[in-house]
Design an enzyme around this catalytic site. Structure first.
Site, PDB file in Angstrom:
ATOM      1  N   ARG A   1      10.607  -1.413  11.829  1.00 21.96           N
ATOM      2  CA  ARG A   1       9.444  -1.134  12.659  1.00 21.96           C
ATOM      3  C   ARG A   1       9.260  -2.168  13.773  1.00 21.96           C
ATOM      4  O   ARG A   1       9.450  -3.358  13.548  1.00 21.96           O
ATOM      5  CB  ARG A   1       8.170  -1.114  11.793  1.00 21.96           C
ATOM      6  CG  ARG A   1       7.952   0.192  11.083  1.00 21.96           C
ATOM      7  CD  ARG A   1       6.869   0.099  10.046  1.00 21.96           C
ATOM      8  NE  ARG A   1       5.604  -0.458  10.534  1.00 21.96           N
ATOM      9  CZ  ARG A   1       4.481  -0.457   9.826  1.00 21.96           C
ATOM     10  NH1 ARG A   1       4.465   0.090   8.616  1.00 21.96           N
ATOM     11  NH2 ARG A   1       3.378  -0.982  10.300  1.00 21.96           N
TER      12      ARG A   1
ATOM     13  N   ARG B   1     -10.303   0.763   8.705  1.00 18.42           N
ATOM     14  CA  ARG B   1      -9.978  -0.642   8.941  1.00 18.42           C
ATOM     15  C   ARG B   1     -11.161  -1.388   9.543  1.00 18.42           C
ATOM     16  O   ARG B   1     -11.098  -2.618   9.656  1.00 18.42           O
ATOM     17  CB  ARG B   1      -8.792  -0.751   9.896  1.00 18.42           C
ATOM     18  CG  ARG B   1      -7.428  -0.795   9.204  1.00 18.42           C
ATOM     19  CD  ARG B   1      -6.402  -0.668  10.299  1.00 18.42           C
ATOM     20  NE  ARG B   1      -5.164  -1.346  10.114  1.00 18.42           N
ATOM     21  CZ  ARG B   1      -4.042  -0.775   9.683  1.00 18.42           C
ATOM     22  NH1 ARG B   1      -4.036   0.468   9.276  1.00 18.42           N
ATOM     23  NH2 ARG B   1      -2.914  -1.454   9.638  1.00 18.42           N
TER      24      ARG B   1
ATOM     25  N   LYS C   1       0.830  -1.208   0.000  1.00 15.05           N
ATOM     26  CA  LYS C   1       0.000   0.000   0.000  1.00 15.05           C
ATOM     27  C   LYS C   1       0.868   1.265   0.000  1.00 15.05           C
ATOM     28  O   LYS C   1       0.655   2.161  -0.818  1.00 15.05           O
ATOM     29  CB  LYS C   1      -0.926   0.035   1.229  1.00 15.05           C
ATOM     30  CG  LYS C   1      -1.892  -1.123   1.313  1.00 15.05           C
ATOM     31  CD  LYS C   1      -2.777  -1.024   2.537  1.00 15.05           C
ATOM     32  CE  LYS C   1      -2.040  -1.091   3.857  1.00 15.05           C
ATOM     33  NZ  LYS C   1      -1.356  -2.372   4.155  1.00 15.05           N
TER      34      LYS C   1
ATOM     35  N   ARG D   1      11.115  -5.517   5.516  1.00 19.71           N
ATOM     36  CA  ARG D   1      10.911  -4.088   5.193  1.00 19.71           C
ATOM     37  C   ARG D   1      11.807  -3.224   6.077  1.00 19.71           C
ATOM     38  O   ARG D   1      11.945  -3.471   7.258  1.00 19.71           O
ATOM     39  CB  ARG D   1       9.452  -3.703   5.443  1.00 19.71           C
ATOM     40  CG  ARG D   1       9.246  -2.191   5.506  1.00 19.71           C
ATOM     41  CD  ARG D   1       7.814  -1.783   5.492  1.00 19.71           C
ATOM     42  NE  ARG D   1       6.959  -2.547   6.369  1.00 19.71           N
ATOM     43  CZ  ARG D   1       5.614  -2.581   6.247  1.00 19.71           C
ATOM     44  NH1 ARG D   1       5.025  -1.881   5.297  1.00 19.71           N
ATOM     45  NH2 ARG D   1       4.891  -3.292   7.062  1.00 19.71           N
TER      46      ARG D   1
ATOM     47  N   ARG E   1      -0.732  -9.224  13.030  1.00 23.21           N
ATOM     48  CA  ARG E   1      -1.339  -8.163  12.211  1.00 23.21           C
ATOM     49  C   ARG E   1      -2.096  -8.767  11.027  1.00 23.21           C
ATOM     50  O   ARG E   1      -3.137  -8.257  10.628  1.00 23.21           O
ATOM     51  CB  ARG E   1      -0.271  -7.178  11.738  1.00 23.21           C
ATOM     52  CG  ARG E   1       0.227  -6.302  12.891  1.00 23.21           C
ATOM     53  CD  ARG E   1       1.538  -5.631  12.569  1.00 23.21           C
ATOM     54  NE  ARG E   1       1.415  -4.676  11.480  1.00 23.21           N
ATOM     55  CZ  ARG E   1       2.385  -4.413  10.625  1.00 23.21           C
ATOM     56  NH1 ARG E   1       3.546  -5.044  10.698  1.00 23.21           N
ATOM     57  NH2 ARG E   1       2.192  -3.525   9.676  1.00 23.21           N
TER      58      ARG E   1
HETATM   59  P1  ADP Z   1       2.166  -1.846   3.247  1.00 20.90           P
HETATM   60  O1  ADP Z   1       2.160  -0.330   3.238  1.00 20.90           O
HETATM   61  O2  ADP Z   1       0.973  -2.419   2.544  1.00 20.90           O
HETATM   62  O3  ADP Z   1       2.339  -2.437   4.612  1.00 20.90           O
HETATM   63  P2  ADP Z   1       4.751  -1.549   1.860  1.00 20.90           P
HETATM   64  O4  ADP Z   1       4.434  -0.709   0.679  1.00 20.90           O
HETATM   65  O5  ADP Z   1       5.469  -0.887   2.998  1.00 20.90           O
HETATM   66  O6  ADP Z   1       3.427  -2.321   2.400  1.00 20.90           O
HETATM   67  O7  ADP Z   1       5.580  -2.799   1.327  1.00 20.90           O
HETATM   68  C1  ADP Z   1       6.056  -3.821   2.243  1.00 20.90           C
HETATM   69  C2  ADP Z   1       7.443  -4.270   1.825  1.00 20.90           C
HETATM   70  O8  ADP Z   1       7.360  -4.982   0.578  1.00 20.90           O
HETATM   71  C3  ADP Z   1       8.430  -3.130   1.603  1.00 20.90           C
HETATM   72  O9  ADP Z   1       9.710  -3.549   2.069  1.00 20.90           O
HETATM   73  C4  ADP Z   1       8.437  -2.921   0.087  1.00 20.90           C
HETATM   74  O10 ADP Z   1       9.680  -2.426  -0.374  1.00 20.90           O
HETATM   75  C5  ADP Z   1       8.154  -4.330  -0.432  1.00 20.90           C
HETATM   76  N1  ADP Z   1       7.331  -4.334  -1.652  1.00 20.90           N
HETATM   77  C6  ADP Z   1       6.246  -3.564  -1.933  1.00 20.90           C
HETATM   78  N2  ADP Z   1       5.727  -3.890  -3.144  1.00 20.90           N
HETATM   79  C7  ADP Z   1       6.499  -4.910  -3.627  1.00 20.90           C
HETATM   80  C8  ADP Z   1       6.469  -5.706  -4.831  1.00 20.90           C
HETATM   81  N3  ADP Z   1       5.528  -5.519  -5.782  1.00 20.90           N
HETATM   82  N4  ADP Z   1       7.405  -6.648  -4.974  1.00 20.90           N
HETATM   83  C9  ADP Z   1       8.349  -6.856  -4.002  1.00 20.90           C
HETATM   84  N5  ADP Z   1       8.431  -6.161  -2.866  1.00 20.90           N
HETATM   85  C10 ADP Z   1       7.523  -5.191  -2.660  1.00 20.90           C
HETATM   86  P1  AMP Z   2       0.058   0.541   9.327  1.00 22.18           P
HETATM   87  O1  AMP Z   2       1.229   1.453   9.144  1.00 22.18           O
HETATM   88  O2  AMP Z   2      -1.111   0.917   8.472  1.00 22.18           O
HETATM   89  O3  AMP Z   2       0.441  -0.919   9.211  1.00 22.18           O
HETATM   90  O4  AMP Z   2      -0.448   0.755  10.829  1.00 22.18           O
HETATM   91  C1  AMP Z   2       0.383   0.456  11.941  1.00 22.18           C
HETATM   92  C2  AMP Z   2      -0.459   0.300  13.207  1.00 22.18           C
HETATM   93  O5  AMP Z   2      -1.139   1.540  13.502  1.00 22.18           O
HETATM   94  C3  AMP Z   2      -1.575  -0.728  13.132  1.00 22.18           C
HETATM   95  O6  AMP Z   2      -1.105  -2.038  13.393  1.00 22.18           O
HETATM   96  C4  AMP Z   2      -2.518  -0.207  14.233  1.00 22.18           C
HETATM   97  O7  AMP Z   2      -2.013  -0.482  15.526  1.00 22.18           O
HETATM   98  C5  AMP Z   2      -2.442   1.293  14.036  1.00 22.18           C
HETATM   99  N1  AMP Z   2      -3.449   1.769  13.043  1.00 22.18           N
HETATM  100  C6  AMP Z   2      -3.191   2.380  11.847  1.00 22.18           C
HETATM  101  N2  AMP Z   2      -4.338   2.685  11.198  1.00 22.18           N
HETATM  102  C7  AMP Z   2      -5.352   2.253  11.991  1.00 22.18           C
HETATM  103  C8  AMP Z   2      -6.771   2.236  11.880  1.00 22.18           C
HETATM  104  N3  AMP Z   2      -7.396   2.737  10.783  1.00 22.18           N
HETATM  105  N4  AMP Z   2      -7.501   1.693  12.894  1.00 22.18           N
HETATM  106  C9  AMP Z   2      -6.916   1.195  13.988  1.00 22.18           C
HETATM  107  N5  AMP Z   2      -5.566   1.147  14.155  1.00 22.18           N
HETATM  108  C10 AMP Z   2      -4.779   1.666  13.181  1.00 22.18           C
END
Ligand code: ADP
Ligand code: AMP
Length: 208
Positions: free
Chosen positions: A152, A87, A13, A126, A163
């Site tokens: 993280r 969410r 995302k 990540r 998660r």
């Molecule tokens: P989200 O925001 O949904 O948690 P991220 O965009 O942070 O996910 O992506 C999670 C991890 O996967 C990051 O380390 C990113 O660089 C990697 N990633 C994202 N898209 C791809 C893809 N299409 N192929 C391989 N790795 C990816």
């Molecule tokens: P994310 O970066 O989207 O993975 O969010 C990290 C953490 O923030 C989640 O695991 C939750 O603890 C909190 N969080 C983020 N967005 C929300 C939401 N819309 N509702 C509840 N908790 C959230």
């Protein structure tokens, strides 16, 4: 353009949101990023830090309030991409009421789908550059040697597993909610980043 990105942790995302927001000139609004910023600045109560670090959700009122204030800022008046919000169904309903009160409408909800095993690898490896916010991956997008990397607290294997479970429980209600409203576009999130971007763009074009 008003969009929502839904997807499990590691679905891509944040990675896709950056490209899409640049293209449409809209801000990326990530409740996760806002909560992490509040934590870093010492503005987040200890019980919320605990919830986040364990991979659980924070209460609906907390994120609804963050979003209410954020979408009133000047840069978000004509559009935004919500990443990680809503969410839960109560969050989705609150957002609907908020937008209706402003006479604004949502274009669509993009759900990024990725297989569970791949999600685990994506999230655990990540890393984010603390200074630039750039998202890297130790295998798929290696960071440059001078990056100031952050791992993280909730990107460790047991937390990620929790998660993903939380996400599965949440989407059991949230996706049907948007599907019934005719808002949902499912996009396959597996493949090269650029390839996924093309699929996301095609889904967005349908919602214009
Ligand atoms: P989200 O925001 O949904 O948690 P991220 O965009 O942070 O996910 O992506 C999670 C991890 O996967 C990051 O380390 C990113 O660089 C990697 N990633 C994202 N898209 C791809 C893809 N299409 N192929 C391989 N790795 C990816
Ligand atoms: P994310 O970066 O989207 O993975 O969010 C990290 C953490 O923030 C989640 O695991 C939750 O603890 C909190 N969080 C983020 N967005 C929300 C939401 N819309 N509702 C509840 N908790 C959230």
């Amino acid at each position: 353009m008003r969009l929502i990105f839904v997807g499990p942790p590691g679905a891509g995302k944040g990675t896709q949101a950056k490209v899409i927001c640049d293209k449409y000139g809209i801000p990326q609004v990530s409740t996760g990023d806002m909560l992490r910023a509040a934590k870093k600045e010492g503005r987040l109560p200890a019980e919320l830090i605990q919830k986040m670090d364990a991979g659980g959700l924070v209460p609906d009122e907390v994120v609804i309030d963050l979003i209410r204030r954020r979408i009133e800022e000047p840069d978000a008046v004509s559009g935004f991409l919500l990443d990680g919000f809503p969410r839960t169904v109560p969050q989705a309903e609150a957002l609907g009421e908020l937008l209706a009160s402003k006479g604004q409408r949502l274009n669509g909800v993009i759900a990024l789908t990725v297989d569970k095993n791949l999600l685990m690898e994506r999230a655990v490896l990540r890393r984010t550059d603390k200074r630039t916010g750039q998202i890297y991956h130790l295998k798929y997008k290696p960071p440059p040697p001078d990056a100031d990397l952050e791992h993280r607290a909730d990107d460790h294997e047991d937390k990620v597993r929790n998660r993903i479970d939380v996400y599965e429980r949440m989407t059991a209600d949230l996706l049907p909610f948007y599907e019934k409203a005719g808002m949902l576009e499912r996009v396959d999130g597996v493949g090269e980043v650029a390839e996924v971007t093309q699929r996301v763009l095609a889904a967005i074009e349908k919602r214009k």
